[in-house]
Scaffold this active site. Structure first.
Site, PDB file in Angstrom:
ATOM      1  N   ASP A 141       0.830  -1.200   0.000  1.00  0.00           N
ATOM      2  CA  ASP A 141       0.000   0.000   0.000  1.00  0.00           C
ATOM      3  C   ASP A 141       0.870   1.257   0.000  1.00  0.00           C
ATOM      4  O   ASP A 141       1.852   1.345   0.733  1.00  0.00           O
ATOM      5  CB  ASP A 141      -0.870  -0.039   1.265  1.00  0.00           C
ATOM      6  CG  ASP A 141      -2.013   0.935   1.253  1.00  0.00           C
ATOM      7  OD1 ASP A 141      -2.417   1.365   0.166  1.00  0.00           O
ATOM      8  OD2 ASP A 141      -2.517   1.247   2.355  1.00  0.00           O
TER       9      ASP A 141
ATOM     10  N   HIS B 275     -10.117   3.912  -0.943  1.00  0.00           N
ATOM     11  CA  HIS B 275      -9.267   4.001   0.242  1.00  0.00           C
ATOM     12  C   HIS B 275     -10.086   4.598   1.383  1.00  0.00           C
ATOM     13  O   HIS B 275     -11.084   5.270   1.164  1.00  0.00           O
ATOM     14  CB  HIS B 275      -8.051   4.883  -0.035  1.00  0.00           C
ATOM     15  CG  HIS B 275      -6.968   4.183  -0.779  1.00  0.00           C
ATOM     16  ND1 HIS B 275      -5.688   4.039  -0.271  1.00  0.00           N
ATOM     17  CD2 HIS B 275      -6.959   3.571  -1.984  1.00  0.00           C
ATOM     18  CE1 HIS B 275      -4.948   3.372  -1.147  1.00  0.00           C
ATOM     19  NE2 HIS B 275      -5.701   3.082  -2.198  1.00  0.00           N
ATOM     20  N   GLY B 276      -9.642   4.361   2.614  1.00  0.00           N
ATOM     21  CA  GLY B 276     -10.384   4.887   3.753  1.00  0.00           C
ATOM     22  C   GLY B 276     -11.764   4.275   3.856  1.00  0.00           C
ATOM     23  O   GLY B 276     -12.748   4.965   4.126  1.00  0.00           O
TER      24      GLY B 276
END
Length: 286
Positions: A80, A208-209
């Protein structure tokens, strides 16, 4: 079954489901994620941030490859937020089957150039590449970085970016942040923007998140092109809340101390896999 991201997500895209990418930094998290994936017959992505890699060392990736090779479901090992060619080349040499080149803070043309170069290198080794266009926010307790202001992904730029880089997956900024959201703050995904992006590109998109968002919005995002959803904070919070309770109870031996925290994290992982509709999809892979 150890595979790369392109092969994993092409099946997900063709069958309209998402796959969870779970950030891990210890054998406990690696084991519980694989175990849940096998129980639910779900493909899965083991994701390691560079900060996590530095903590665990190269030998941890060797361990993950062994787990993945023995697993009865498809498993990707993904780095990542790699920041440079050198960083990602080392990751490829270490054994990752997928890497992310995050050049989102560079000018658009420079992001294209760096991502194109990384894609050429990685594809020659049979490794998939994720890139990012736009910026992801940062919330509380995140070690993954992020930005105080979210720069939303432009759909037209996304189309050109994918065409000129040959990247396999694209992380898009549609309103999420890394980390835990403060009490009272609820993120809202820009689904209309996501639809526009998905209409212009032909590769799976990445959210993402993914922790802290409404389940209904995440499920809707999967219907509009999102194939990979990053999960870290939700899973880790469940683990460490339970771990704190065990320490207060006087547990000390790791064989006892980690049992309930792992069970708590398993519940989160299982919920996410069902939410993403990846449960039961392992049989789609040969």
């Amino acid at each position: 079954m150890l595979i790369n991201m392109k092969n994993l997500l092409s099946v997900a895209k063709n069958n309209n489901f998402g796959v969870g990418a779970f950030n891990i930094a210890s054998a406990e998290f690696a084991r519980l994620v694989i175990e849940v994936a096998e129980e639910l017959r779900s493909p899965v992505i083991l994701e390691v941030h560079p900060v996590e890699h530095d903590f665990c060392g190269d030998a941890f990736i060797v361990y993950l490859r062994e787990l993945a090779a023995k697993a009865s479901v498809p498993v990707v090992i993904h780095q990542d937020h790699g920041q440079s060619l050198e960083h990602n080349i080392k990751a490829i040499q270490t054994g990752y089957t997928s890497v992310m080149i995050d050049a989102s803070l560079l000018a658009f043309e420079d992001n294209i150039a760096l991502t194109r170069k990384m894609t050429e290198i990685a594809h020659a080794a049979g490794v998939s590449v994720e890139a990012e266009l736009g910026t992801i926010g940062v919330a509380e307790g995140s070690s993954e970085g992020g930005h105080s202001e979210i720069l939303y992904t432009d759909p037209d730029q996304a189309a050109r970016f994918v065409k000129e880089t040959g990247v396999d997956t694209l992380a898009v900024a549609i309103g999420t942040s890394h980390g835990l959201y403060p009490v009272g703050k609820q993120p809202k995904l820009d689904i209309p923007r996501l639809k526009e992006i998905a209409a212009r590109v032909d590769i799976p998109l990445v959210l993402h998140g993914g922790s802290g968002n409404k389940d209904s919005e995440v499920a809707e995002a999967i219907q509009h092109g999102v194939g990979k959803i990053n999960i870290s904070s939700d899973m880790k919070k469940a683990f460490f809340v339970a771990l704190e309770d065990e320490i207060k109870r006087g547990s000390h031996e790791p064989s006892e101390l980690f049992l309930k925290p792992m069970a708590a994290a398993r519940e989160v992982v299982a919920h996410k896999m069902r939410l993403f509709s990846s449960a039961g999809k392992a049989e789609l892979y040969v």
